[in-house]
Write an enzyme that holds these catalytic residues in place. Structure first.
Site, short mmCIF file in Angstrom:
data_model
loop_
_atom_site.label_atom_id
_atom_site.label_comp_id
_atom_site.label_asym_id
_atom_site.label_seq_id
_atom_site.Cartn_x
_atom_site.Cartn_y
_atom_site.Cartn_z
CG ASN A 477 -1.94 1.09 1.17
OD1 ASN A 477 -1.71 2.14 0.58
ND2 ASN A 477 -3.10 0.85 1.78
CG ASP A 478 2.92 2.62 -3.78
OD1 ASP A 478 2.49 2.11 -4.81
OD2 ASP A 478 4.11 2.65 -3.46
CB SER A 479 -1.51 5.64 -0.13
OG SER A 479 -1.45 6.01 -1.48
CD GLN A 481 2.92 8.07 1.11
OE1 GLN A 481 2.70 9.18 1.54
NE2 GLN A 481 2.83 7.77 -0.18
#
Lengths: 790, 790
Positions: A477-479, A481
Site C-alpha cells: 500500500n504505497d499510500s 506512508q
C-alpha cells in the site's frame, strides 16, 4: 439485450462491441507487440510509443483534456460536392453518425459508421513483428451516385521525449523536422538530432496534398474538430522545422455508385531512414496486410488456448477465456506505466507490479517471464533491497520522488521476486533459472537463487521495535506512508508476505537440494508466525501496522482505520492464521468491508489528513487507498475464502468486481467493462461504484490466478498439477483445458453432490493417481483428467 | 492607423489596445503583486499561481493545446429568452462579436465586446497586497427591452502541485475537495490535506446555481466552448471530491432597457479558511475595488516615473517610459519560470537570469533587488560556484537534468553576481550590502563581498588546457554544450565575462578600501586580457570556444559556426578588445550577422547534429541557439557600438528588435508586439521573423539598460550619474528625467551639431561640473542638468 447500455461481449468473435461512441470514459484497446504499443479508444483517440513511453513517444495524447480523448488516429471524410466533412470514429468532428460500432478485438480495433450514403470502416492493428501500426480504411458508397471524396488522415507526433514535450516547450518546440517525401509518398519525422529514430507515415492512396506542420493543418484557434485544411478541402503542403510535427495527408477518391475502396495508412518507427522503404512497400500491399492480420490472430489464439474453461457461468468463461488473459498480457507488457491515466513519464516499470504481473502468464509465455524475472533481478542491491521501478529503454532503476531518504526502500518489493520465481518454476519446472548469474546494482554478480536469499536477508535485517518488518517508505500500500524520523514504522502485512516468501523459498530450497537453507527458512517462518499470532491479533482480526511513533493501525481501538482487508486475506493466504482465526478474520471482513461493488480496503475511512499516515489520508473517503474498493486486493480475499473452503463466498466476491457484471452498470462503473480497473469508488463517497484508472492493475493477474488456480483449483506445483476446486455449490460440473509442461490436460470435474470443495475421485487417463496431484507428462499429448467432487 | 493589424499603443492611457481576438498567438498580460500572479490573454485565457508556479498553482492551463489558449477566466452570458450564449472574451465560445477590444494596461486587463444588444466589459486585476484576482463584469443593455440574462463564471483549478497535475493523474485526480458555501456565497477549494492553502471564489451577485466539479459543468465530450450547464441554463450544484475541481456560478440578472449592472467576482488564496470571510467582504464592495485599483495605478506610476524620456522618437519613448520597464518588472518577478511557454514546473528561478533581471530595475525597486541579490547568493557553494536555479517557495537550489555530473556547473552563473552587485551599488551607493552575512549551500557564512571573491576564485581555479575558463556544462549559451569526457571544453566568452567581472570587482574593492584585492584583480584582468588577445583573435574576430577535444568553435576555419556574436560584443563591452580590434570584430558582425529583424547568434548555422556541440545543433537552422536572432544578445551588440561611438549603428540595431517595430509586422512576428520575446526566427529558416517564447527574456533588462545608459547614456556610477549619450546623429535633442539616490535629475541634452557622441558643455543647476559625472545630491530635490553635444 436489456443489459446493453454501451456495448456487449461477442463470444463468437472474441470482441467487445461498443454501440455508441459517447461512452462514460474512453474505452480503449492496446494494440501492441510488446515493443510498439498503440492505444486506441472507441472514438479513435490514443497514442503510440516504442518500448518506453517516456523516451520514445511517437504520438501525442492530451491527458485529462477538454473535450476528453484527443488527439488520436483520425480520418476525415469530406464530400467534395457538399463540402461536408465528418469523422467515421465520431471524434473529433462529432457529427451524428448512423450504425456506429467499435469492435475491440484481440490486438485489433475496428470502428465503423455511416454518414449519409457513405459507410466507413477503419481497422487498426499493430503487426507481430514490425514496429508500426496499420489503419485500413474501407469506404462503401451506398448511393446510386458517384461520390468524390477527399480523405484526410491526421496524426500528431510527440517530440520523442514525453517529459520535455509537456514541460520544456521553449526547447522542444524547436527541434522537430517533418517533411513529405514525394517519391515514396510518405511523411518522415524525426528530431533534428535524428539518432533517436525516424517515424514514418505513408499510404497507398492517391495523395494530392499533405501537411507536416500542425498549425498549418489545423489553423489558428481551430482544433481537431474543424481543421482549416479539411474545411478548405486540401492541405497546404507544409513542412515542420520546429513547432508541432504531424502527419496529415489528403487522398482524393472517386467512389462509384455502390462501390467500395480501401486505403491503407501505416505509421511506424525505424532506426535509420534506409529502413523505411522496404517496410512501407510491404505494408502497402493488401495481401501482406491480410497475412499479418492472420499471424496476429493466430498468436492470440495460441496464447489464449493455453487455458480454456467451460463452466456453467458463461460470463465467467468469457472473462477467463478472453478478457482476463488479454489484460494480463497488457499489464505484463506495460506494468502501471502507460495508459489513458498513467502518463508514461513518471513511474517506469514497477518492481512489485511487474513481479505480480508475471504470475498469471507463465503458462502461456514462460520465456518472456523468465527474461522479465532476470531483468527485474538486476534492480537488486547487494543488501537485498531493490529499486522500486526501472525504465525499460535504459534499464536504469530508480525510486519515486516521495521515497523517504532515511528509509529508502519499500518493504514488500524484493519479496515479490521470491513469490514470482517460485510461481514460474512451479509452472515450468525450470530450475535452471536459479543458477542464472545476475548482476546487483553495485555490479557484482550472483546466481538468482542467491538474490532470493538476499531478499529474505534484507527483510530479516530490517525489523522494527515490535519485531515486525520496518515498513520503509511504504509497503504494497504505497499510500500507507508510515515512514518518519524514528525510522520505526512497521508493517504487519509485510510480516505475512515475508512468511509466504519464506515458505516459498523453503520449498524451493528443498527442490534445489539446499536443505540447510530450507531448515533455516522453516525455523524463521515459524518464529514469524508465532510472533504475528502473539502480537498482531486484535481479537477479531489482525492489525495492519505500527506508525513511526509505535501506534497501532487497524485495531478495534482505532476510531478510523479499524479493520484492514489485507492482513486478513494474507493471514489465510500466507498460512499465518490458524483455521479458527482465519475464519474469524474473514468473517470480520464480511461484516465490515463488503459492498455491492466489491470489498473495501478498510473501514472506517480517514476523515482528515493524518501527518503520521500521509498518503492514505490525502484522499477523500472512498477514493483510492482511503477505503475505496481497491480491486487488486479483492482476489486475495477470494483466495483466502477458497483456502477456507467457502466456495460460494469466494465466488460472490469474485463476481462483485468481474467485468461482465460491470457491463450491466456501465453508466455507474464508467471505465471499460471488459477489463479490470485499479479502483472502484467506495460506499463512503457519493460516486460509489465509479471505477478509475482502467487496464493497468495487478487485479488482472491475481483475478486470473484466483479464478483458475483457486476457484477452479487447477494449480501448478513442482511435480504436477494440483486439482483442488472451490466452486459455487450449485455448479454441476466444469471443464478446464490447460497446457502444462508440454502436455495438454483436459480436466473434467463433476460436482454431483453440489459441494464447494473436495475431490472424491480422480482419474488421469483412466488411471487413479496417488493424490489429486496430476503428474507431469512432457509428451506433447493430451491427457484426460476426470474428477468427481463430493 | 495603416500600421494597425491587430492592435496599437495608446500612449495616453499607457495601454496596448488589441482590436481583434484572433491574434497570431495569445497576447497576454501579467497581473501580479510579486506573490499572486495571474496571466491573462486577450481572450481571457491563462492561469494563476502563488509564489511558486510549480508548488502552488491555482488555475490550470493547457499549454500547447488545441484550440490554443484554454482554459481561462471565463464568463458566459446567456440570454434566457433565446437560450443563446456567448463569451465576451470571444474564447471559449468563439461567437462573432462586435466592438471587441482588449486593453492590456499596467497591472490590469480590460476586455470588452458586444453581442446583439448586450455590451460587456470585464476588468481583471490583482490588487497590490491581497493574494487574489478581481474580475469586474459590467453589462449594458443597449436595447429598449428588458433582458433576463444568466451569467456563468468559470475557472478550472489546478491541483496545487503542477507536476503531479500533469503527470500523476491516477493519484492527483483523487485529492481535491471543492464545495459551495451558501452562507458566504462562495466556492472553497483545497486538497483533502488542506495544509497547502485554501482557494476561494466568490461574487456579489445573485448566485442561483453553482458547480464545483468540472465534468458536471462541462458535460462529457463537451468542452469550455459548450458547457452542458450553460446549455441547460443552470448549473447542477455539484461538489468535487476528487476529480477536477472548478469554480462555476450562475447569476440571474434582469437588465433594464438601457440599464447597466456590475458583478464582481473574486478568486484568491489564503492559508486558513477563517481568513476568507474578511477578504471577500472587502472585495465585494465596489468602492473598495476602486480604491485598490487606484493604489495599483499609483504604484505603477511611481515605478515608471523613476525614468522618463522625451526623445524625437515617439516609439522609443513609449517603449522606455512604459513597456520595457513593465516587462523588466515581470522578468524580475518570474525570471524564465512561468509564462504561456515556460510551464512553471521545470526551471525555477535561474541564477544567471535573475542576476541580469536586477540590472534594469535597481533605480526603481532597490530594496527588492537587494533582497534578491542576497537570496541568489545563498545558492553559492563554498568553492564559488552556484546552483543554476532555485525554487522560490522552498528556496532549494538545483541543477537542470542535463547538467554534466563531471562538470556540474555553468561557467558564467556565479560571475553574473559580481556584475549585478556592482550595478546595484552604482545605482544605490549602498556599500552595506557587501557586509551582509550570507550562507553558502554548505551552511557556513561569509559577507557578500567574500562571496563575490569566491566567484572569481572558482573561475580562476577552473581553467582549461588553452588557458580559458572551463565551460562546465555550458556557459550563457545553455545549448553550447561542450562538456565531455575530457572535461576540457573552454569558453572564450566566459573569459571576457571574467574580465568584465574582474574590472567590476576591482572597482568595488577600491571603493570598499580593499586595495590589495583591487591590485590582484587588476593584475589578473591584465593577464586574461593579454591571453585572450593572444590566443582568441582569429584575424577578423574573436573565436567563441574550444570543444572537449580542443577544437576551435567560431573561427574562419570552421565550415559552420564561423563567427559568433557574443565574443565580439563582449570583447568591446568587457574592455578586452583594443579599439582597432573592437571596430574590426563589430564590422565583421555587420558583415555576417545582421538581418532585417535583428542580429543572429552566429553564422553559418549547423546543418546537422554534432555530438561534440550537443544542444546548439539539436535545432533546425535559424531556431533558438542554432543561429536565430536570440534577442538577449542584441543589446550587447548595441552597447558595444555605443562604446565604439557609432550611435547610428547602435540605434539601427536597437530598432530592429524594438517592440513598436514588431507591431507593424505583427502577422510575421506573431508574439506580443509590446514586449520582447526570447528569440526571432533567423533568416536560415523559412519562418524568418517569427518570434517565440515571449515575455520572459533577459532582453528586457539589457534593452532597458542599453537604451537608458548607453544610447541616452545616463549611467549611474559610484559617485554620480555619467552623462555620455551615443545617439542617432539626426536627433536634435532629448530629455531624461531620472530619480537617483533621493534626488531627481532633469537632464536636457542638445545636439545642435548632429553628432552621435561627445558632451561639449554641461551644467548642473547652472554650474559647470568637473566632468560629465553629475554629482550625488541626496536632497530630495530636482536638479537641472543641461548638456550640449558636439
Amino acid at each position: 439485450m436489456k443489459d446493453i447500455k454501451f456495448g456487449y461481449f461477442s463470444a463468437e468473435s472474441k470482441e467487445y462491441v461498443i454501440i455508441r461512441p459517447d461512452t462514460p470514459t474512453p474505452w480503449i484497446n492496446y494494440l501492441n507487440n510488446s515493443k510498439y504499443c498503440a492505444m486506441v479508444s472507441n472514438t479513435g483517440g490514443g497514442y503510440s510509443f516504442y518500448i518506453d513511453p517516456r523516451d520514445q513517444r511517437i504520438l501525442r495524447y492530451r491527458y485529462n483534456n477538454l473535450p476528453i480523448d484527443r488527439p488520436g488516429r483520425y480520418i476525415y471524410i469530406r464530400d467534395n460536392q457538399t463540402s461536408e466533412y465528418w469523422s467515421p470514429t465520431w471524434q473529433p468532428v462529432m457529427k451524428k453518425l448512423d450504425n456506429y460500432e467499435c469492435r475491440h478485438g484481440l490486438g485489433y480495433t475496428k470502428i465503423s459508421s455511416s454518414y449519409q450514403d457513405i459507410h466507413a470502416e477503419i481497422l487498426y492493428f499493430v503487426p507481430l513483428e514490425d514496429n508500426l501500426e496499420v489503419w485500413s480504411l474501407t469506404l462503401e458508397n451506398n448511393s446510386s451516385e458517384e461520390k468524390e471524396l477527399n480523405i484526410f488522415s491526421y496524426a500528431e507526433f510527440c517530440l520523442w521525449n514525453a517529459v520535455g514535450d509537456q514541460r520544456d516547450l521553449q526547447y522542444i518546440q524547436n527541434v522537430a523536422v517533418a517533411k513529405y517525401d514525394k517519391e515514396e509518398n510518405m511523411i518522415i519525422y524525426h528530431l533534428f538530432d535524428s539518432s533517436l529514430g525516424i517515424a514514418f507515415f505513408s499510404s497507398n492512396g492517391n495523395v494530392t496534398s499533405h501537411d507536416c506542420d500542425r498549425e498549418s493543418f489545423i489553423g489558428q484557434y481551430h482544433s481537431e474538430a474543424n481543421p482549416l485544411s479539411v474545411e478548405n478541402g486540401k492541405c497546404r503542403n507544409s513542412q515542420a522545422l520546429g513547432g508541432n510535427p504531424i502527419a496529415a495527408t489528403c487522398n482524393t477518391l472517386i467512389l462509384n455508385p455502390n462501390g467500395t475502396e480501401n486505403i491503407l495508412f501505416i505509421l511506424g518507427i525505424v532506426k535509420k531512414k534506409s529502413e523505411v522503404k522496404p517496410i512501407i512497400h510491404k505494408y502497402k500491399n493488401n495481401s501482406n496486410i491480410e497475412i499479418e492480420l492472420l499471424k496476429l490472430k493466430e498468436a492470440w489464439k495460441s496464447y489464449l488456448e493455453k487455458i480454456i474453461v467451460e463452466t456453467p457461468d458463461e460470463d465467467f468463461n468469457s472473462i477467463i477465456n478472453i478478457w482476463n488473459p488479454y489484460q494480463c498480457k497488457t499489464t505484463f507488457d506495460w506494468a502501471r506505466y502507460a495508459s489513458f491515466y498513467e502518463t508514461g513519464i513518471g513511474r517506469g516499470i514497477g518492481f512489485r507490479d511487474s513481479s505480480q504481473d508475471t504470475l498469471a502468464i507463465c503458462h502461456a509465455l514462460p520465456k518472456m517471464v523468465r527474461q522479465r524475472l532476470l531483468d527485474l533481478t538486476k534492480n537488486q542491491f547487494e543488501n537485498g533491497k531493490v529499486y522500486h521501478v526501472y525504465f525499460p529503454l535504459s534499464g536504469e532503476g530508480n525510486y519515486p520522488d516521495y521515497v523517504n531518504p532515511l528509509m529508502k526502500f519499500f518493504s514488500d518489493d524484493h519479496l515479490w521476486l521470491i513469490i514470482a520465481v517460485s510461481n514460474y518454476i512451479k509452472e515450468t519446472g525450470d530450475m535452471s533459472i536459479l543458477r542464472e548469474e545476475v548482476e546487483f546494482v553495485e555490479g557484482s554478480k550472483a546466481p538468482l537463487y542467491d538474490h532470493l536469499k538476499r531478499a529474505i536477508e534484507f527483510t530479516n535485517n530490517h525489523m522494527g521495535p515490535h519485531g515486525f518488518p520496518l515498513i520503509g517508505t511504504a509497503d504494497w500500500n504505497d499510500s500507507l506512508q508510515l515512514h518518519g524520523p524514528n525510522k520505526s514504522g512497521e508493517s504487519v502485512w509485510v510480516a505475512m508476505q515475508f512468511h509466504k516468501a519464506l515458505l516459498d523459498l523453503e520449498e524451493l530450497a528443498k527442490e534445489y537440494n539446499h536443505n540447510k537453507d530450507a531448515t533455516n527458512y522453516t525455523n524463521l517462518a515459524k518464529r514469524i508466525n508465532e510472533h504475528i499470532n502473539k502480537h498482531a491479533w486484535d481479537g477479531q482480526w489482525y492489525i495492519r501496522a505500527f506508525t513511526d511513533n509505535g501506534e497501532i493501525i487497524g485495531s478495534e481501538k482505532n476510531n478510523e482505520g479499524k479493520i484492514f482487508l489485507n492482513t486478513q486475506s494474507w493471514a489465510v493466504y500466507s498460512k499465518v492464521a490458524p483455521v479458527d482465526r482465519g475464519l474469524q478474520c474473514m468473517n470480520s471482513i464480511r461484516k465490515y468491508l463488503i459492498t455491492k461493488y466489491g470489498i473495501k480496503l478498510f473501514h472506517p475511512p480517514y476523515t482528515r489528513f493524518y501527518p503520521e499516515l500521509k498518503g492514505i489520508s490525502t484522499f477523500p473517503p472512498g477514493l483510492k487507498e482511503n477505503a475505496s474498493i481497491f480491486c487488486h486486493t479483492n482476489p486475495w480475499a477470494e483466495m483466502a475464502e477458497c483456502i477456507l473452503g467457502r466456495g460460494d463466498i469466494a465466488y460472490e466476491y469474485y463476481k462483485k468486481i468481474a467485468p461482465t457484471n460491470k457491463n450491466k452498470i456501465a453508466e455507474i462503473h464508467q471505465t471499460e467493462p471488459y477489463i479490470y480497473s485499479q479502483m472502484i469508488t467506495g460506499d463512503d463517497h457519493p460516486k460509489f461504484g465509479a471505477a478509475k484508472n482502467s487496464w493497468l492493475t495487478g487485479t488482472a493477474s491475481w483475478s486470473m490466478k484466483v479464478a483458475t488456480e483457486w476457484i477452479l483449483g487447477i494449480r501448478p506445483d513442482f511435480h504436477g498439477l494440483i486439482v483442488d476446486p472451490c466452486i459455487p455449490k450449485k455448479w454441476d460440473k466444469f471443464r478446464f483445458t490447460r497446457h502444462f509442461r508440454n502436455a495438454v490436460y483436459d480436466i473434467q470435474v463433476q460436482n454431483p453432490n453440489h459441494v464447494s470443495k473436495g475431490i472424491k475421485e480422480i482419474r488421469v487417463d483412466k488411471i487413479i493417481p496417488e493424490s489429486n496431484l496430476v503428474p507431469v507428462f512432457k509428451d506433447g499429448k493430451k491427457h484426460i483428467v476426470e474428477a468427481k467432487m463430493g
